[in-house]
Design a protein around this motif. Structure first.
Motif, PDB file in Angstrom:
ATOM      1  N   ILE A 240      75.078  -4.957   6.985  1.00  0.00           N
ATOM      2  CA  ILE A 240      75.316  -3.499   7.053  1.00  0.00           C
ATOM      3  C   ILE A 240      76.677  -3.118   6.466  1.00  0.00           C
ATOM      4  O   ILE A 240      76.739  -2.240   5.599  1.00  0.00           O
ATOM      5  CB  ILE A 240      75.110  -2.953   8.481  1.00  0.00           C
ATOM      6  CG1 ILE A 240      73.645  -3.109   8.901  1.00  0.00           C
ATOM      7  CG2 ILE A 240      75.523  -1.471   8.544  1.00  0.00           C
ATOM      8  CD1 ILE A 240      73.340  -2.679  10.333  1.00  0.00           C
ATOM      9  N   PRO A 241      77.788  -3.742   6.891  1.00  0.00           N
ATOM     10  CA  PRO A 241      79.056  -3.420   6.221  1.00  0.00           C
ATOM     11  C   PRO A 241      79.033  -3.735   4.729  1.00  0.00           C
ATOM     12  O   PRO A 241      79.664  -3.032   3.930  1.00  0.00           O
ATOM     13  CB  PRO A 241      80.094  -4.277   6.950  1.00  0.00           C
ATOM     14  CG  PRO A 241      79.490  -4.576   8.261  1.00  0.00           C
ATOM     15  CD  PRO A 241      78.008  -4.633   8.035  1.00  0.00           C
ATOM     16  N   LYS A 242      78.286  -4.778   4.337  1.00  0.00           N
ATOM     17  CA  LYS A 242      78.149  -5.090   2.899  1.00  0.00           C
ATOM     18  C   LYS A 242      77.480  -3.927   2.174  1.00  0.00           C
ATOM     19  O   LYS A 242      77.873  -3.578   1.056  1.00  0.00           O
ATOM     20  CB  LYS A 242      77.337  -6.369   2.704  1.00  0.00           C
ATOM     21  CG  LYS A 242      78.115  -7.638   2.989  1.00  0.00           C
ATOM     22  CD  LYS A 242      77.264  -8.865   2.727  1.00  0.00           C
ATOM     23  CE  LYS A 242      78.045 -10.132   3.015  1.00  0.00           C
ATOM     24  NZ  LYS A 242      77.239 -11.339   2.817  1.00  0.00           N
ATOM     25  N   LYS A 243      76.464  -3.340   2.806  1.00  0.00           N
ATOM     26  CA  LYS A 243      75.774  -2.193   2.211  1.00  0.00           C
ATOM     27  C   LYS A 243      76.737  -1.015   2.067  1.00  0.00           C
ATOM     28  O   LYS A 243      76.781  -0.356   1.019  1.00  0.00           O
ATOM     29  CB  LYS A 243      74.581  -1.810   3.090  1.00  0.00           C
ATOM     30  CG  LYS A 243      73.764  -0.652   2.573  1.00  0.00           C
ATOM     31  CD  LYS A 243      72.590  -0.382   3.512  1.00  0.00           C
ATOM     32  CE  LYS A 243      71.769   0.787   3.026  1.00  0.00           C
ATOM     33  NZ  LYS A 243      70.676   1.105   3.962  1.00  0.00           N
ATOM     34  N   SER A 244      77.509  -0.741   3.103  1.00  0.00           N
ATOM     35  CA  SER A 244      78.506   0.345   3.033  1.00  0.00           C
ATOM     36  C   SER A 244      79.513   0.082   1.921  1.00  0.00           C
ATOM     37  O   SER A 244      79.872   0.981   1.155  1.00  0.00           O
ATOM     38  CB  SER A 244      79.250   0.480   4.366  1.00  0.00           C
ATOM     39  OG  SER A 244      78.400   0.887   5.406  1.00  0.00           O
ATOM     40  N   SER A 245      79.966  -1.163   1.844  1.00  0.00           N
ATOM     41  CA  SER A 245      80.959  -1.549   0.842  1.00  0.00           C
ATOM     42  C   SER A 245      80.409  -1.433  -0.575  1.00  0.00           C
ATOM     43  O   SER A 245      81.118  -0.997  -1.499  1.00  0.00           O
ATOM     44  CB  SER A 245      81.413  -2.983   1.131  1.00  0.00           C
ATOM     45  OG  SER A 245      82.333  -3.415   0.196  1.00  0.00           O
ATOM     46  N   LYS A 246      79.147  -1.790  -0.747  1.00  0.00           N
ATOM     47  CA  LYS A 246      78.529  -1.738  -2.081  1.00  0.00           C
ATOM     48  C   LYS A 246      78.532  -0.315  -2.631  1.00  0.00           C
ATOM     49  O   LYS A 246      78.701  -0.096  -3.831  1.00  0.00           O
ATOM     50  CB  LYS A 246      77.104  -2.289  -2.007  1.00  0.00           C
ATOM     51  CG  LYS A 246      76.460  -2.470  -3.349  1.00  0.00           C
ATOM     52  CD  LYS A 246      75.130  -3.180  -3.245  1.00  0.00           C
ATOM     53  CE  LYS A 246      74.585  -3.420  -4.644  1.00  0.00           C
ATOM     54  NZ  LYS A 246      73.283  -4.049  -4.612  1.00  0.00           N
ATOM     55  N   ARG A 247      78.372   0.660  -1.755  1.00  0.00           N
ATOM     56  CA  ARG A 247      78.387   2.067  -2.166  1.00  0.00           C
ATOM     57  C   ARG A 247      79.744   2.452  -2.779  1.00  0.00           C
ATOM     58  O   ARG A 247      79.835   3.371  -3.579  1.00  0.00           O
ATOM     59  CB  ARG A 247      78.084   2.955  -0.952  1.00  0.00           C
ATOM     60  CG  ARG A 247      77.819   4.397  -1.282  1.00  0.00           C
ATOM     61  CD  ARG A 247      77.450   5.211  -0.036  1.00  0.00           C
ATOM     62  NE  ARG A 247      76.191   4.765   0.528  1.00  0.00           N
ATOM     63  CZ  ARG A 247      76.057   4.233   1.762  1.00  0.00           C
ATOM     64  NH1 ARG A 247      77.104   4.084   2.548  1.00  0.00           N
ATOM     65  NH2 ARG A 247      74.875   3.847   2.177  1.00  0.00           N
ATOM     66  N   LEU A 248      80.790   1.749  -2.403  1.00  0.00           N
ATOM     67  CA  LEU A 248      82.154   2.066  -2.853  1.00  0.00           C
ATOM     68  C   LEU A 248      82.657   1.137  -3.961  1.00  0.00           C
ATOM     69  O   LEU A 248      83.672   1.425  -4.589  1.00  0.00           O
ATOM     70  CB  LEU A 248      83.121   1.959  -1.660  1.00  0.00           C
ATOM     71  CG  LEU A 248      82.859   2.884  -0.485  1.00  0.00           C
ATOM     72  CD1 LEU A 248      83.681   2.445   0.717  1.00  0.00           C
ATOM     73  CD2 LEU A 248      83.175   4.319  -0.857  1.00  0.00           C
ATOM     74  N   HIS A 249      81.964   0.022  -4.162  1.00  0.00           N
ATOM     75  CA  HIS A 249      82.524  -1.064  -4.974  1.00  0.00           C
ATOM     76  C   HIS A 249      82.833  -0.651  -6.413  1.00  0.00           C
ATOM     77  O   HIS A 249      83.856  -1.063  -6.976  1.00  0.00           O
ATOM     78  CB  HIS A 249      81.598  -2.277  -4.956  1.00  0.00           C
ATOM     79  CG  HIS A 249      82.285  -3.519  -5.408  1.00  0.00           C
ATOM     80  ND1 HIS A 249      82.292  -3.930  -6.714  1.00  0.00           N
ATOM     81  CD2 HIS A 249      83.025  -4.412  -4.728  1.00  0.00           C
ATOM     82  CE1 HIS A 249      82.983  -5.039  -6.824  1.00  0.00           C
ATOM     83  NE2 HIS A 249      83.448  -5.366  -5.634  1.00  0.00           N
ATOM     84  N   SER A 250      82.011   0.156  -7.019  1.00  0.00           N
ATOM     85  CA  SER A 250      82.250   0.498  -8.430  1.00  0.00           C
ATOM     86  C   SER A 250      83.547   1.279  -8.601  1.00  0.00           C
ATOM     87  O   SER A 250      84.194   1.181  -9.643  1.00  0.00           O
ATOM     88  CB  SER A 250      81.074   1.297  -8.998  1.00  0.00           C
ATOM     89  OG  SER A 250      80.917   2.513  -8.306  1.00  0.00           O
ATOM     90  N   ASN A 251      83.955   2.017  -7.591  1.00  0.00           N
ATOM     91  CA  ASN A 251      85.202   2.794  -7.682  1.00  0.00           C
ATOM     92  C   ASN A 251      86.434   2.049  -7.169  1.00  0.00           C
ATOM     93  O   ASN A 251      87.545   2.316  -7.627  1.00  0.00           O
ATOM     94  CB  ASN A 251      85.070   4.100  -6.901  1.00  0.00           C
ATOM     95  CG  ASN A 251      84.125   5.077  -7.561  1.00  0.00           C
ATOM     96  OD1 ASN A 251      83.943   5.057  -8.774  1.00  0.00           O
ATOM     97  ND2 ASN A 251      83.508   5.930  -6.762  1.00  0.00           N
ATOM     98  N   TYR A 252      86.233   1.147  -6.199  1.00  0.00           N
ATOM     99  CA  TYR A 252      87.400   0.577  -5.510  1.00  0.00           C
ATOM    100  C   TYR A 252      87.427  -0.950  -5.493  1.00  0.00           C
ATOM    101  O   TYR A 252      88.325  -1.530  -4.879  1.00  0.00           O
ATOM    102  CB  TYR A 252      87.460   1.109  -4.067  1.00  0.00           C
ATOM    103  CG  TYR A 252      87.384   2.609  -4.032  1.00  0.00           C
ATOM    104  CD1 TYR A 252      88.469   3.401  -4.408  1.00  0.00           C
ATOM    105  CD2 TYR A 252      86.197   3.248  -3.675  1.00  0.00           C
ATOM    106  CE1 TYR A 252      88.385   4.782  -4.406  1.00  0.00           C
ATOM    107  CE2 TYR A 252      86.106   4.632  -3.673  1.00  0.00           C
ATOM    108  CZ  TYR A 252      87.189   5.389  -4.045  1.00  0.00           C
ATOM    109  OH  TYR A 252      87.104   6.755  -4.047  1.00  0.00           O
ATOM    110  N   SER A 253      86.474  -1.591  -6.123  1.00  0.00           N
ATOM    111  CA  SER A 253      86.446  -3.039  -6.249  1.00  0.00           C
ATOM    112  C   SER A 253      86.652  -3.717  -4.887  1.00  0.00           C
ATOM    113  O   SER A 253      86.006  -3.348  -3.915  1.00  0.00           O
ATOM    114  CB  SER A 253      87.501  -3.470  -7.262  1.00  0.00           C
ATOM    115  OG  SER A 253      87.417  -4.841  -7.520  1.00  0.00           O
TER     116      SER A 253
END
Length: 194
Positions: free
Chosen positions: A57-70
């Motif tokens: 679940i936190p991985k899913k949340s993080s994936k939503r942000l990854h393209s902008n914040y690595s």
């Protein structure tokens, strides 16, 4: 998870709460000089972080942000999740958030002598600006993200993550709620077994 989640997941055990809070400032096993229950809090913090890092679940949340914040996306999710814990505090505790946070600040002041230097430097700012209580407000989260961006010398662009929170607010909140239920069960079991 961020500050509020770690101190909440200490199950009202003051010494464990201290350890759980200071754990990020302690390298390796350089905590053997601390009281046993503070050491337990440090170990509990590390178990919580390991569980969180591996959880989908936190991985899913993080994936939503990854393209902008690595790689900063994980840190941002921790901050977002503390916002939802603070905002929905009455669902998790009978003690009002303001009182819980004030008692925690008193606990830090009462045990100032055992705090790591980094925590001692941060503490006056944290208390003066009431960081933990202000996680419940969007403005408070905005200030935290701005501060984190400054700490990275404006490389992380974390200050813009408040826009992502606003855009995907319901999705992040739903993910937090589902995850935190599992995390609480896990942390309670570890609290008992450590």
């Amino acid at each position: 998870m961020n500050f509020l989640a770690h101190i909440y997941l200490s199950f009202n055990d003051d010494q464990v709460m201290l350890g759980n809070f200071i754990a990020d400032s302690i390298r390796g096993n350089k905590f053997k000089h601390l009281p046993d229950r503070v050491q337990k809090g440090i170990r509990l913090h590390r178990e919580i972080d390991t569980f969180t890092d591996a959880h989908p679940i936190p991985k899913k949340s993080s994936k939503r942000l990854h393209s902008n914040y690595s790689h900063y996306s994980r840190v941002i999710v921790d901050i977002f999740y503390d916002h939802f814990l603070a905002k929905n505090w009455a669902q998790y505790s009978d003690m009002p958030l303001a009182l819980f946070v004030d008692r925690f600040y008193d606990l830090l002041e009462d045990h100032y002598d055992i705090l790591p230097d980094g925590v001692k430097r941060m503490m006056p700012y944290m208390i003066a600006d009431n960081w933990i209580y202000n996680y419940s407000k969007m403005e408070g989260i905005g200030r935290v993200l701005n501060g984190m961006d400054r700490r990275t010398k404006n490389k992380s662009k974390m200050n813009f993550a408040i826009l992502d929170l606003e855009e995907h607010y319901d999705a992040f909140e739903s993910e937090f709620t589902d995850f935190f239920e599992e995390l609480t069960v896990f942390a309670r079991q570890k609290y008992i077994s450590l």
